[in-house]
Design a protein around this motif. Structure first.
Motif, PDB file in Angstrom:
ATOM      1  N   ILE A  60       0.858  -1.138  -0.134  1.00 18.34           N
ATOM      2  CA  ILE A  60       0.049  -0.062   0.024  1.00 18.34           C
ATOM      3  C   ILE A  60       0.989   1.198   0.001  1.00 18.34           C
ATOM      4  O   ILE A  60       1.635   1.493   1.018  1.00 18.34           O
ATOM      5  CB  ILE A  60      -0.984  -0.116   1.309  1.00 18.34           C
ATOM      6  CG1 ILE A  60      -1.733  -1.208   1.050  1.00 18.34           C
ATOM      7  CG2 ILE A  60      -1.798   1.198   1.199  1.00 18.34           C
ATOM      8  CD1 ILE A  60      -2.718  -1.296   2.417  1.00 18.34           C
ATOM      9  N   ASP A  62       2.431   5.041  -0.154  1.00 19.58           N
ATOM     10  CA  ASP A  62       2.218   6.294   0.789  1.00 19.58           C
ATOM     11  C   ASP A  62       1.018   7.109   0.285  1.00 19.58           C
ATOM     12  O   ASP A  62       0.788   7.086  -1.258  1.00 19.58           O
ATOM     13  CB  ASP A  62       3.386   7.232   0.844  1.00 19.58           C
ATOM     14  CG  ASP A  62       4.587   6.536   1.654  1.00 19.58           C
ATOM     15  OD1 ASP A  62       4.275   5.695   2.357  1.00 19.58           O
ATOM     16  OD2 ASP A  62       5.490   7.117   1.583  1.00 19.58           O
ATOM     17  N   HIS A  63       0.318   7.846   1.003  1.00 19.99           N
ATOM     18  CA  HIS A  63      -1.050   8.582   0.700  1.00 19.99           C
ATOM     19  C   HIS A  63      -2.089   7.798   0.279  1.00 19.99           C
ATOM     20  O   HIS A  63      -2.882   8.347  -0.550  1.00 19.99           O
ATOM     21  CB  HIS A  63      -0.321   9.904  -0.102  1.00 19.99           C
ATOM     22  CG  HIS A  63       0.660  10.620   0.202  1.00 19.99           C
ATOM     23  ND1 HIS A  63       0.683  11.215   1.483  1.00 19.99           N
ATOM     24  CD2 HIS A  63       2.182  10.667  -0.373  1.00 19.99           C
ATOM     25  CE1 HIS A  63       1.860  11.847   1.559  1.00 19.99           C
ATOM     26  NE2 HIS A  63       2.621  11.375   0.424  1.00 19.99           N
ATOM     27  N   SER A  64      -2.112   6.469   0.165  1.00 20.58           N
ATOM     28  CA  SER A  64      -3.071   5.698  -0.363  1.00 20.58           C
ATOM     29  C   SER A  64      -3.684   4.968   0.843  1.00 20.58           C
ATOM     30  O   SER A  64      -3.030   4.613   1.685  1.00 20.58           O
ATOM     31  CB  SER A  64      -2.520   4.820  -1.335  1.00 20.58           C
ATOM     32  OG  SER A  64      -3.576   3.924  -1.859  1.00 20.58           O
ATOM     33  N   GLU A  65      -4.910   4.694   0.710  1.00 21.90           N
ATOM     34  CA  GLU A  65      -5.718   3.945   2.109  1.00 21.90           C
ATOM     35  C   GLU A  65      -5.735   2.406   1.501  1.00 21.90           C
ATOM     36  O   GLU A  65      -6.340   1.681   2.343  1.00 21.90           O
ATOM     37  CB  GLU A  65      -6.990   4.655   1.944  1.00 21.90           C
ATOM     38  CG  GLU A  65      -6.642   5.839   2.734  1.00 21.90           C
ATOM     39  CD  GLU A  65      -5.986   5.943   4.114  1.00 21.90           C
ATOM     40  OE1 GLU A  65      -6.169   5.102   5.033  1.00 21.90           O
ATOM     41  OE2 GLU A  65      -5.227   6.895   4.180  1.00 21.90           O
ATOM     42  N   THR A  66      -5.514   2.024   0.424  1.00 19.05           N
ATOM     43  CA  THR A  66      -6.063   0.853  -0.137  1.00 19.05           C
ATOM     44  C   THR A  66      -4.619   0.170  -1.206  1.00 19.05           C
ATOM     45  O   THR A  66      -3.979   0.911  -1.669  1.00 19.05           O
ATOM     46  CB  THR A  66      -7.168   0.578  -0.833  1.00 19.05           C
ATOM     47  OG1 THR A  66      -7.288   1.458  -2.160  1.00 19.05           O
ATOM     48  CG2 THR A  66      -8.335   1.120   0.059  1.00 19.05           C
ATOM     49  N   PRO A 108      -7.635  -2.766   2.367  1.00 16.94           N
ATOM     50  CA  PRO A 108      -7.576  -1.554   3.374  1.00 16.94           C
ATOM     51  C   PRO A 108      -6.469  -1.630   4.148  1.00 16.94           C
ATOM     52  O   PRO A 108      -5.810  -2.548   4.410  1.00 16.94           O
ATOM     53  CB  PRO A 108      -8.830  -1.466   4.222  1.00 16.94           C
ATOM     54  CG  PRO A 108      -9.222  -3.102   4.282  1.00 16.94           C
ATOM     55  CD  PRO A 108      -8.880  -3.666   3.112  1.00 16.94           C
ATOM     56  N   LEU A 109      -5.932  -0.458   4.257  1.00 14.90           N
ATOM     57  CA  LEU A 109      -4.656  -0.124   5.379  1.00 14.90           C
ATOM     58  C   LEU A 109      -4.909  -0.943   6.507  1.00 14.90           C
ATOM     59  O   LEU A 109      -3.606  -1.252   6.898  1.00 14.90           O
ATOM     60  CB  LEU A 109      -4.360   1.411   5.387  1.00 14.90           C
ATOM     61  CG  LEU A 109      -3.243   1.829   6.198  1.00 14.90           C
ATOM     62  CD1 LEU A 109      -1.992   1.573   5.245  1.00 14.90           C
ATOM     63  CD2 LEU A 109      -3.274   3.338   6.365  1.00 14.90           C
ATOM     64  N   SER A 110      -6.049  -1.114   7.005  1.00 12.75           N
ATOM     65  CA  SER A 110      -6.055  -1.669   8.309  1.00 12.75           C
ATOM     66  C   SER A 110      -5.626  -3.141   8.428  1.00 12.75           C
ATOM     67  O   SER A 110      -5.259  -3.922   9.330  1.00 12.75           O
ATOM     68  CB  SER A 110      -7.540  -1.523   8.766  1.00 12.75           C
ATOM     69  OG  SER A 110      -8.245  -2.325   8.135  1.00 12.75           O
ATOM     70  N   ILE A 141       0.580   2.312  11.255  1.00  6.97           N
ATOM     71  CA  ILE A 141      -0.747   2.344  11.367  1.00  6.97           C
ATOM     72  C   ILE A 141      -1.473   2.687  12.740  1.00  6.97           C
ATOM     73  O   ILE A 141      -2.388   3.544  12.415  1.00  6.97           O
ATOM     74  CB  ILE A 141      -1.222   0.602  11.091  1.00  6.97           C
ATOM     75  CG1 ILE A 141      -0.488   0.054   9.985  1.00  6.97           C
ATOM     76  CG2 ILE A 141      -2.724   0.459  11.064  1.00  6.97           C
ATOM     77  CD1 ILE A 141      -0.758   0.628   8.417  1.00  6.97           C
TER      78      ILE A 141
END
Length: 642
Positions: A60, A62-66, A108-110, A141
């Motif tokens: 993932i 940088d500056h992206s959530e997915t 997703p980043l999570s 995170i």
């Protein structure tokens, strides 16, 4: 000309799929084990239901959530799932209708730092799993921004979770290496001590061997909180011709409740649900003049420990009858067409004069003998509220007299503009009211001036297009202006539901960050009871048709269901139009009432708001098995509902 190009990922995989599908169309006899002897059974290598292209590790950016995980299969799949490496299903994936042999999953980043795979179904029960792929994000995170040293050892643990598995992690203080962290999986932990107190401690988590191959975050380390009175509760003078005084304590924390004692006797206790802060106020009768009193402030710390601290002794003092206000200060009311400046008079030359707000905030005037403040200046500097003037005739801390209370009503929006959802292509009518006649009115969008409005207008229609938030700006005079709460207008193609509420309820849609009376299913609302705090019992989940996060809390939240709702609450003075337990309201508690309550709990029937309120026997805001048991016990004569 329209382009029918597929995304690059799909086109690359389609090339691989074309080769694989060509092989699939050949006779199965072409795929035999070369070592098989004549006359023995042939081993057929079928590719009819297989994964042709495996997903690779997902990074993932940088500056992206997915990030995107992609696989290709040899069949038109009917369903796909994103799963943990142990088989736990995380989510169902949408079917790729454009190319049903390619499975795409937005990760997703999570989920960074996790091992995942895709499960692809060729029938209702038949599926194939891809190989495991790892999700990485070269960033943090989650991490501890602030920790408090506590316990006998005065320590605290700070944790840092990365989107990757770090090679190692180090602690830096003042730019210098200090020590290494403990690393487990994608999480690093650091034990902070008194040596780290009042410092910003930096932690670096390394994803590579280069000196700059790391991500970092800082944690502020503070000492444990001292629960104490930061100033004495001073001896307090009772105003002339009054029979009680308000005393104020100054704390290093926001307390749960307070009591004032005269010896062992409680002479004041704060009401239940009273809003207390670091400056609690108690009202004490003049019958305790001259006696030693002390204030006790209660707290609950971060670890659930309950305790209290006591103030030093103080006394109530009768006002010196040699000094008087010969003219009491007047009210300042912007709603009055004849706005008056604030004036007062005393029969001595003060050595100091203060404006007292809500009995606990003291603002000294520059000139001790000043007895005049312009109305606009006062409204601008102090705002709405109840005040007194305190004038000192000597240097002692009780050498003063206080005026009677005066009220200031400053310019304000009495009805704030309420945003919400509007059908795409339509406009939402937004209304407001002020307690004065503006000389100027304007609309702002995202902090930028949009247009001037008719000063007499109280509404506007907005479509919300390309705007995050709006504000209404109003001027009372050239010197005094106010702005409304910001509000959002959200165009949508989804179904819009309405949210109404009983009086004294503040509703804020946290999903769209706006006051709102409309919602989409799943929106999160913050609710706050604005009435007398001491009367509040609970939010009424059953009558409201929503599930409150904490029904007993005067401020809580809920998630919007797929229906219109009206938010209701229960107070100690609530009128349920009948007896508790008398669900149908016929004047007696019978098996019929028990049946109606049980049907609601089982989900078989619904009740009106009034019926639900009467079925909520224990007053906790919802109808449960506990309420059914109490109704049954009453009917059997075992325990009456009092």
């Amino acid at each position: 000309m329209q382009s029918n190009k597929k995304p690059i990922t799909n086109r690359v995989i389609s090339i691989a799929m074309s080769a694989a599908m060509t092989m699939t169309l050949l006779p199965s006899t072409a795929f035999t084990a070369s070592a098989a002897s004549a006359g023995s059974p042939k081993t057929v290598l079928s590719v009819s239901n297989t994964v042709i292209v495996q997903p690779i590790d997902v990074i993932i950016e940088d500056h992206s959530e997915t990030g995107l995980a992609t696989a290709a299969v040899s069949f038109d799949y009917i369903k796909a799932e994103l799963i943990e490496s142990d088989g736990e299903v995380l989510s169902e994936l949408p079917v790729n209708t454009e190319d049903p042999n390619i499975v795409n999953a937005n990760i997703p980043l999570s989920l960074a730092g996790r091992d995942l795979k895709l499960r692809v179904y060729y029938s209702e029960t038949g599926y194939v799993d891809t190989e495991i792929f790892h999700v990485m994000a070269y960033r943090l995170i989650n991490y501890s921004e602030w920790v408090v040293l506590s316990g006998q050892n005065k320590t605290a643990t700070a944790t840092y979770t990365a989107g990757f598995t770090p090679l190692h992690a180090d602690v830096y203080v003042d730019g210098e290496f200090d020590r290494s962290c403990n690393v487990s999986g994608n999480t690093a932990s650091v034990t902070m001590t008194e040596n780290d107190a009042d410092l910003n401690v930096l932690v670096r988590m390394y994803y590579g061997s280069g000196e700059n191959d790391y991500v970092s975050a800082s944690t502020y380390v503070s000492m444990a909180y001292d629960y104490e009175f930061v100033d004495s509760v001073f001896n307090t003078v009772i105003p002339e011709n009054e029979h009680e005084a308000k005393v104020c304590g100054m704390l290093s924390f926001s307390c749960n409740k307070i009591k004032v004692f005269c010896g062992d006797k409680v002479v004041y206790a704060s009401p239940a649900n009273d809003y207390l802060t670091w400056a609690p106020v108690a009202t004490i009768s003049d019958e305790y003049i001259g006696q030693d009193l002390f204030m006790r402030a209660y707290y609950t710390n971060d670890y659930g420990y309950e305790g209290y601290v006591d103030s030093s002794p103080f006394r109530l003092v009768r006002a010196n009858t040699n000094y008087h206000f010969t003219k009491q200060p007047n009210d300042i009311d912007v709603t009055n067409n004849q706005l008056s400046d604030l004036t007062w008079e005393v029969d001595f030359a003060p050595v100091m004069t203060e404006i007292i707000f809500e009995s606990c905030m003291y603002t000294p005037l520059d000139e001790p003998t000043q007895n005049f403040i312009g109305a606009e200046e006062f409204m601008s500097d102090y705002g709405s509220g109840y005040y007194r003037v305190r004038t000192y005739y000597g240097s002692g801390d009780q050498d003063y007299i206080e005026s009677s209370v005066f009220n200031c009503v400053a310019p304000e929006f009495t009805v704030q503009p309420v945003g919400g959802y509007v059908a795409d292509g339509k406009k939402l009518k937004v209304e407001w009211k002020t307690n004065f006649k503006p000389i100027y009115l304007a609309l702002y969008a995202d902090d930028e001036f949009v247009k001037e409005l008719d000063p007499a207008s109280t509404s506007i229609e907005l479509d919300g297009k390309d705007v995050n938030v709006y504000e209404i700006s109003a001027k009372y005079s050239n010197n005094i202006g106010i702005s409304s709460y910001s509000f959002s207008v959200i165009p949508t193609t989804k179904k819009i539901y309405t949210v109404t509420a009983d009086k004294n309820v503040y509703l804020y849609n946290m999903t769209i960050s706006s006051l709102s009376r409309t919602a989409e299913e799943g929106d999160e609302f913050y609710v706050y009871y604005l009435g007398e705090r001491g009367e509040f019992v609970s939010w009424n989940s059953a009558a409201s048709g929503v599930t409150f996060v904490d029904p007993k809390d005067i401020e809580t939240s809920f998630f919007m269901p797929g229906k219109n709702v009206t938010i209701k609450y229960i107070t100690s003075t609530s009128d349920h139009n009948g007896l508790r337990g008398d669900v149908n309201g016929d004047g007696s508690i019978t098996v019929t009432d028990l049946s109606k309550a049980a049907a609601l709990v089982k989900g078989k029937k619904t009740l009106s708001a009034e019926e639900a309120a009467r079925a909520d026997v224990n007053g906790d805001g919802s109808v449960t098995v506990s309420d059914i048991s109490r109704i049954a016990a009453h009917i059997k004569g075992k325990k009456s509902i009092s």
